[in-house]
Write a protein that holds these residues in place. Structure first.
Motif, PDB file in Angstrom:
ATOM      1  N   VAL A   1       0.829  -1.202   0.000  1.00 43.92           N
ATOM      2  CA  VAL A   1       0.000   0.000   0.000  1.00 43.92           C
ATOM      3  C   VAL A   1       0.868   1.259   0.000  1.00 43.92           C
ATOM      4  O   VAL A   1       0.594   2.206  -0.727  1.00 43.92           O
ATOM      5  CB  VAL A   1      -0.953   0.016   1.217  1.00 43.92           C
ATOM      6  CG1 VAL A   1      -1.475   1.413   1.503  1.00 43.92           C
ATOM      7  CG2 VAL A   1      -2.132  -0.912   0.957  1.00 43.92           C
TER       8      VAL A   1
ATOM      9  N   GLY B   1       2.856   1.428  -3.319  1.00 47.78           N
ATOM     10  CA  GLY B   1       1.870   1.401  -4.401  1.00 47.78           C
ATOM     11  C   GLY B   1       1.085   2.694  -4.495  1.00 47.78           C
ATOM     12  O   GLY B   1       0.985   3.304  -5.571  1.00 47.78           O
ATOM     13  N   PHE B   2       0.535   3.141  -3.373  1.00 48.61           N
ATOM     14  CA  PHE B   2      -0.296   4.338  -3.430  1.00 48.61           C
ATOM     15  C   PHE B   2       0.519   5.619  -3.522  1.00 48.61           C
ATOM     16  O   PHE B   2       0.052   6.606  -4.093  1.00 48.61           O
ATOM     17  CB  PHE B   2      -1.276   4.370  -2.256  1.00 48.61           C
ATOM     18  CG  PHE B   2      -2.551   3.651  -2.593  1.00 48.61           C
ATOM     19  CD1 PHE B   2      -3.614   4.345  -3.154  1.00 48.61           C
ATOM     20  CD2 PHE B   2      -2.668   2.282  -2.415  1.00 48.61           C
ATOM     21  CE1 PHE B   2      -4.776   3.684  -3.510  1.00 48.61           C
ATOM     22  CE2 PHE B   2      -3.830   1.620  -2.773  1.00 48.61           C
ATOM     23  CZ  PHE B   2      -4.886   2.320  -3.317  1.00 48.61           C
TER      24      PHE B   2
ATOM     25  N   THR C   1       0.472   6.691  -6.977  1.00 43.80           N
ATOM     26  CA  THR C   1      -0.789   6.929  -7.699  1.00 43.80           C
ATOM     27  C   THR C   1      -1.037   8.401  -8.002  1.00 43.80           C
ATOM     28  O   THR C   1      -2.101   8.759  -8.488  1.00 43.80           O
ATOM     29  CB  THR C   1      -2.005   6.441  -6.875  1.00 43.80           C
ATOM     30  OG1 THR C   1      -2.009   7.099  -5.609  1.00 43.80           O
ATOM     31  CG2 THR C   1      -1.999   4.946  -6.684  1.00 43.80           C
TER      32      THR C   1
ATOM     33  N   SER D   1      -2.634   5.643 -12.184  1.00 46.21           N
ATOM     34  CA  SER D   1      -2.841   5.037 -10.867  1.00 46.21           C
ATOM     35  C   SER D   1      -2.945   3.515 -10.956  1.00 46.21           C
ATOM     36  O   SER D   1      -2.503   2.799 -10.059  1.00 46.21           O
ATOM     37  CB  SER D   1      -4.109   5.599 -10.224  1.00 46.21           C
ATOM     38  OG  SER D   1      -4.014   6.988 -10.079  1.00 46.21           O
TER      39      SER D   1
ATOM     40  N   VAL E   1      -0.238   1.237  -8.760  1.00 48.51           N
ATOM     41  CA  VAL E   1      -0.579   0.302  -7.703  1.00 48.51           C
ATOM     42  C   VAL E   1      -0.575  -1.140  -8.220  1.00 48.51           C
ATOM     43  O   VAL E   1      -0.236  -2.081  -7.488  1.00 48.51           O
ATOM     44  CB  VAL E   1      -1.925   0.721  -7.059  1.00 48.51           C
ATOM     45  CG1 VAL E   1      -3.106   0.295  -7.889  1.00 48.51           C
ATOM     46  CG2 VAL E   1      -2.046   0.232  -5.643  1.00 48.51           C
TER      47      VAL E   1
ATOM     48  N   ASN F   1       3.218  -2.244  -9.122  1.00 45.73           N
ATOM     49  CA  ASN F   1       3.891  -2.361  -7.835  1.00 45.73           C
ATOM     50  C   ASN F   1       3.555  -3.707  -7.195  1.00 45.73           C
ATOM     51  O   ASN F   1       4.426  -4.409  -6.653  1.00 45.73           O
ATOM     52  CB  ASN F   1       3.418  -1.215  -6.931  1.00 45.73           C
ATOM     53  CG  ASN F   1       4.099  -1.196  -5.583  1.00 45.73           C
ATOM     54  OD1 ASN F   1       5.211  -0.727  -5.430  1.00 45.73           O
ATOM     55  ND2 ASN F   1       3.420  -1.746  -4.562  1.00 45.73           N
ATOM     56  N   PHE F   2       2.302  -4.076  -7.276  1.00 47.66           N
ATOM     57  CA  PHE F   2       1.782  -5.332  -6.741  1.00 47.66           C
ATOM     58  C   PHE F   2       2.470  -6.523  -7.435  1.00 47.66           C
ATOM     59  O   PHE F   2       2.989  -7.444  -6.794  1.00 47.66           O
ATOM     60  CB  PHE F   2       0.280  -5.337  -7.022  1.00 47.66           C
ATOM     61  CG  PHE F   2      -0.562  -6.351  -6.293  1.00 47.66           C
ATOM     62  CD1 PHE F   2      -0.102  -7.059  -5.190  1.00 47.66           C
ATOM     63  CD2 PHE F   2      -1.877  -6.570  -6.715  1.00 47.66           C
ATOM     64  CE1 PHE F   2      -0.923  -7.970  -4.540  1.00 47.66           C
ATOM     65  CE2 PHE F   2      -2.704  -7.478  -6.063  1.00 47.66           C
ATOM     66  CZ  PHE F   2      -2.217  -8.185  -4.989  1.00 47.66           C
TER      67      PHE F   2
ATOM     68  N   GLY G   1      -0.564   6.474   0.503  1.00 44.91           N
ATOM     69  CA  GLY G   1       0.753   5.850   0.456  1.00 44.91           C
ATOM     70  C   GLY G   1       1.734   6.525   1.393  1.00 44.91           C
ATOM     71  O   GLY G   1       2.429   5.881   2.181  1.00 44.91           O
TER      72      GLY G   1
ATOM     73  N   VAL H   1      -9.587   2.523  -8.258  1.00 50.87           N
ATOM     74  CA  VAL H   1      -8.460   2.739  -7.348  1.00 50.87           C
ATOM     75  C   VAL H   1      -8.904   2.517  -5.897  1.00 50.87           C
ATOM     76  O   VAL H   1      -8.194   1.909  -5.104  1.00 50.87           O
ATOM     77  CB  VAL H   1      -7.852   4.149  -7.527  1.00 50.87           C
ATOM     78  CG1 VAL H   1      -6.655   4.335  -6.604  1.00 50.87           C
ATOM     79  CG2 VAL H   1      -7.430   4.362  -8.973  1.00 50.87           C
TER      80      VAL H   1
ATOM     81  N   MET I   1      -8.898  -1.033  -5.076  1.00 45.77           N
ATOM     82  CA  MET I   1      -7.566  -1.599  -4.825  1.00 45.77           C
ATOM     83  C   MET I   1      -7.149  -1.458  -3.356  1.00 45.77           C
ATOM     84  O   MET I   1      -6.329  -2.234  -2.867  1.00 45.77           O
ATOM     85  CB  MET I   1      -6.512  -0.947  -5.731  1.00 45.77           C
ATOM     86  CG  MET I   1      -6.507  -1.454  -7.157  1.00 45.77           C
ATOM     87  SD  MET I   1      -6.271  -3.243  -7.302  1.00 45.77           S
ATOM     88  CE  MET I   1      -4.569  -3.456  -6.782  1.00 45.77           C
TER      89      MET I   1
ATOM     90  N   LEU J   1      -5.762  -4.754  -1.566  1.00 41.25           N
ATOM     91  CA  LEU J   1      -4.439  -4.837  -0.962  1.00 41.25           C
ATOM     92  C   LEU J   1      -4.509  -5.135   0.531  1.00 41.25           C
ATOM     93  O   LEU J   1      -3.714  -5.930   1.037  1.00 41.25           O
ATOM     94  CB  LEU J   1      -3.647  -3.554  -1.230  1.00 41.25           C
ATOM     95  CG  LEU J   1      -3.185  -3.421  -2.681  1.00 41.25           C
ATOM     96  CD1 LEU J   1      -2.549  -2.060  -2.925  1.00 41.25           C
ATOM     97  CD2 LEU J   1      -2.195  -4.523  -3.046  1.00 41.25           C
TER      98      LEU J   1
END
Lengths: 469, 469, 469
Positions: A86, A89-90, A93, A99, A103, A106-107, A240, C235, C238, C242
């Motif tokens: 998170v 990832g965020f 964004t 975005s 995210v 990244n995942f 994030g 988003v 997500m 996550l």
């Protein structure tokens, strides 16, 4: 909208083939199958996660299950996990139309990277020489997350300009380089780096910056209109930022020594980060016309203190020492966004989407230096006889080492991280320059349309118009 | 858009100078430097976060590192940390154009406040009289977060109407008042308040409401069009709501007694909050035309049970007692939003942006009363001989105190919190009324444009229109 | 906009009465009052959360408060709590105009369900026969969250098509069925199911799918324009994905055995989930025209590995075994979204809004099978003598059971979960079909306007237009 998408698709077909229908699934399947095979051959539970724990307890006179390392480290592990998925990832964004890529990729990168890291780090650190197996427990999971953090930092420089296949290749090499570098720094040089200022941040940042330098795009201005935020994408990015900021004490303390080591690392990080927020706000306000704040600084520079206090977090840095580290980091990092990033792009030809040079590279190097100095300055008066030995692990073949020498090895560790980052990045950058990875054309950078099925946002407005008639 | 921004800027220049280019950086730097100096003089690690822990363990026959207070409290600490930064921050993002200010200034205020709180609370509670130093450990970090919560609650009343400089001044005084009030309530009166219904919520809410009363803006209607939410800002606010709701059991149990104290506080809070959700939904539906739900209630009143069970959370309130507390809180808090908030604004001239009167003030007072009654009603039959002494700390100079007397002191504690909140708020409000803090004009309230570089959201639509041609 | 809302309101008045002004408050109040009465009669603290803990410690020679079960399970509990409220809630925010309903009704259902679950599960598992009271501690809170997860899974199939009153009725029956089913599977059959592949996921998914089948809406196409996402709603979703993904190791390990059990369950889940991400990405890319990724798959199928490893998570599945489970789940789940969901809707008349068949039903059944096989294949060589007994609880009246027989009972458990899910779902579906629950008309499905006061998003654009003049 239909026309628009066709337009984009046609134009990119003309210039670059971003079709990853064969390459992405192929890479994912091959690698995941390889992981299964390698795990089958090499990876087993360690004594604390194996059903034989009950017998082990008796043998070692361990009176309670609560002594299992799981209970020392699991809360920190979950916090680190949140930072990786998170947090990183965020944080990315913030771009108005990237975005999903931020995210989502990244995942993907992290999920692949942690598996490969368990193997690579396992061979170096957790190999049981009796049976040739890697024995994993909760500490291995944390270290795998740490290892992947290096690659996610590098992704920050490349955000919006590479394909997911390139990211996976970058991660494969990145994790490998990381494991070797980490082994040299922590085991051979016997440097300490609980929070990874050198091992994770310095390495990861220069790895990403070097790749970005090799992949320089002179015509990136074509997608300039997408290289920015909208109001709500900036709010998403703050999710994030805050999860990184809040859980950073767990990051720096997760693999520190049981007891006072973890305790002290958390305190030092908490303080350094608090201090950074104030100087970041001050600098951001100072350099805007009417004293307004810039979200880019708040999202990023507020975190620099956590990076810089990484190496020294478990040392007796003292509370005010942590505040001082945070103080300077907020200033340096914000100045980096204002002055150094444009310089980096125009003069050094390094396009750094998220400004990792300001958030990870400079604070990482600073953290390595702070670590070296505070190690060299350690005394028995401050640490206590046993405390000094425990904190720096002056045991076994390192029993004769003294603080001043340790300081030198810490500095050497920083150099190793820099060399691996820059050298590795250039080599991997050359690999990624091959025209086979499906990277986007200059005018399609920072655009989720290329790699994602994107919903058509206009529909809802149209619908409202319809029903209001 | 260019015209629009110029327009806003000109109009505010005509009326109010919101330029904080000199004041904000100055305040941040001066205060951060002061913190460094004061920490240097006063703050050190306590025995559990110092490298001498290893020797301390031996001396005290502590057999395992897991006995370090870090492992009792660190998971709760991180949850509290999330409540402070993400919980409070995102709860306030509901305004359509003040999400940056909500989450960003919350961040700034909290980061400054925790440092000042470590000092202020440290002098009162953690001063080592041998060397005159404040010795900090994980419990101090939690208490600093708690202290800052009081100021963030106050921010809820002021949201959108003050400058960041005013917020920092409000925090400086707020933390100071908090530390004194807390010392009187917890140490002198020896009242118990694990979850801070009195110390945190009652104080914080009346502090904020009093400031808001002093800073009353008769022409606030000029920015009425911005004092509301949009669809996605309400979803962002739910992030804040849920993290507050979920982690509230950690909040109320974080500094409770080891063992059954923490365990029971978590259970009581879990139950009270669950109950509150149902009565909040019921009341919200009951008072809307066709039974629709109002997001304002769901975002806020669902949390009132956590506030009200704060004081009594570690007592033997019993599971159904917790449900009853939550039951009434959901009702009272929702009715507050429907009927009392308009009354407060029109008759009492208190403009309460987030409705903290309904979420913190009334439930906080209720919590203080519940605490006093349940303390007075405590018996040795229910608590056990040792349990009663442990729970209420009837030790040392308080060894002779009995439950009924304790109930009286609890009630006295509530009065102290009210006095400090109202009195302190009025005084600080007068300070904040000085025309030097760069607060916004009435027509610029609730608008991020004043203190933030805000991205231009239209661009993306324009771009789509362009490419679709 | 005024016209638009009137239009909707009129049209739904003509067809369906969605006014829940009397039913929703009535149900909430009656149920919450019942909870208070039942808790008053039945629920007390258990020995570890009662003030008598201090005496209990002495009696049992427990040397430290850290042995309180609270410290073994609280961190996992909080993670599970986040999964229930933020994970499930935000995962369902993907619809463009049903985010309030997703996160808000999820909140309501869970808050009611956990109270009812504490009672139902308490009667079966935590009843103290000495005094006829249910004694609760941290493990009960976790189990209540687990129980509610079953109903939230079912909500996924019904999202956007039912009223909050229907959801509460569905939860009342769902929790009841769950508690009975769980008792049969865990206590009578003595099957193991730490992460609930059978008890939670299989049951919950088939419960929801069966209800959806009974409530089939042939004219659901009328609200087709709202059955989709917009960019930022994806988003938001997500966030849910996550937090579910990251905290799933806590979910599967939360009630596993102290020590190696919890440790191993966390490792297995971590690995299975990592593997799933790669095969989900691969399959998603493989079946789209130009290899683009579909957010629906990334949001959902990446989680399937956590579901499928639930039963076997505490077994000696071995690290590569976990990777294999995750590998196949990512493939099956993604194929489910691409091929099976349309089939389910067109042929079987099951409208499954969130695709729970692909995320919970198929992986849940797979998890039950994996659990049965790995239990049947357990040997003393791998587990150790004591480890085997501990892991499968071959004690008391089950002391003579051997792994192969255990495998059979595991399979029987899966059948019980399926029967309760399908049978219970059909019966409850028939109850929910009664025309008294205020469910929306076909053209008003997936629309928050029906049950929520929704802010008018256009205003802000209008305002910008105004001020720019």
């Amino acid at each position: 909208m239909g026309n628009c998408m066709d337009g984009i698709r046609n134009s990119c077909d003309r210039q670059k083939n971003t079709n990853i229908k064969s390459s992405l699934p192929a890479v994912c399947f091959v690698w995941q199958l390889s992981m299964i095979i390698l795990f089958g051959v090499f990876v087993r539970y360690n004594v604390e996660s194996d059903t034989h724990w009950v017998e082990h307890k008796k043998k070692d006179n361990i009176t309670s299950d609560i002594e299992n390392d799981f209970y020392f480290r699991y809360p920190s592990f979950q916090d680190v996990h949140v930072m990786i998925f998170v947090g990183f990832g965020f944080l990315m964004t913030f771009l108005k139309r990237y975005s999903f890529g931020a995210v989502g990729f990244n995942f993907l990168v992290a999920a692949f990277g942690i598996q490969w890291a368990l193997l690579m780090q396992g061979w170096f650190h957790s190999l049981d020489y009796n049976d040739g197996k890697i024995k994993i427990g909760i500490e291995n999971l944390i270290n795998a997350d740490f290892c992947v953090a290096g690659c996610l930092i590098a992704y920050g420089a490349l955000l919006g300009k590479v394909s997911p296949v390139q990211l996976l290749v970058m991660t494969l090499f990145g994790v490998t380089l990381f494991a070797v570098e980490e082994y040299i720094i922590l085991n051979i040089l016997h440097a300490k780096d609980a929070g990874g200022s050198m091992v994770i941040h310095t390495f990861g940042a220069y790895y990403g910056l070097s790749i970005s330098w090799v992949l320089y795009r002179p015509d990136l201005d074509k997608s300039k209109h997408l290289n920015g935020s909208v109001y709500h994408s900036d709010v998403f990015a703050m999710i994030g930022t805050l999860f990184l900021w809040m859980f950073w004490p767990s990051f720096n303390s997760a693999i520190a020594d049981h007891g006072d080591g973890q305790h002290r690392a958390a305190i030092n990080t908490y303080l350094a980060l608090a201090s950074t927020v104030l100087t970041t706000v001050a600098m951001s306000s100072l350099f805007e016309k009417t004293g307004k704040l810039d979200m880019v600084h708040i999202q990023n520079s507020t975190l620099a203190g956590g990076v810089a206090v990484g190496t020294a977090a478990e040392f007796m840095l003292s509370p005010y020492g942590s505040l001082i580290v945070g103080f300077f980091c907020g200033i340096i990092s914000t100045l980096g966004y204002i002055f150094f990033s444009p310089f980096l792009e125009e003069k050094l030809k390094i396009q750094d989407t998220c400004g990792i040079h300001n958030l990870h590279a400079m604070p990482g190097v600073l953290g390595g230096i702070v670590g070296a100095i505070s190690a060299a300055a350690a005394t028995k008066t401050v640490y206590g006889d046993e405390g000094l030995v425990n904190t720096f692990d002056f045991k076994g073949s390192f029993a004769n080492r003294v603080p001043t020498i340790q300081g030198g090895y810490q500095a050497a560790g920083l150099c190793v991280a820099l060399c691996f980052g820059i050298g590795g990045g250039i080599l991997v950058g050359l690999v990624l320059k091959l025209p086979i990875w499906g990277d986007p054309a200059d005018e399609n950078c920072y655009d989720d349309e290329i790699y994602w099925e994107v919903p058509e946002d206009e529909e809802i407005l149209e619908h409202n118009t319809d029903t209001s008639l």
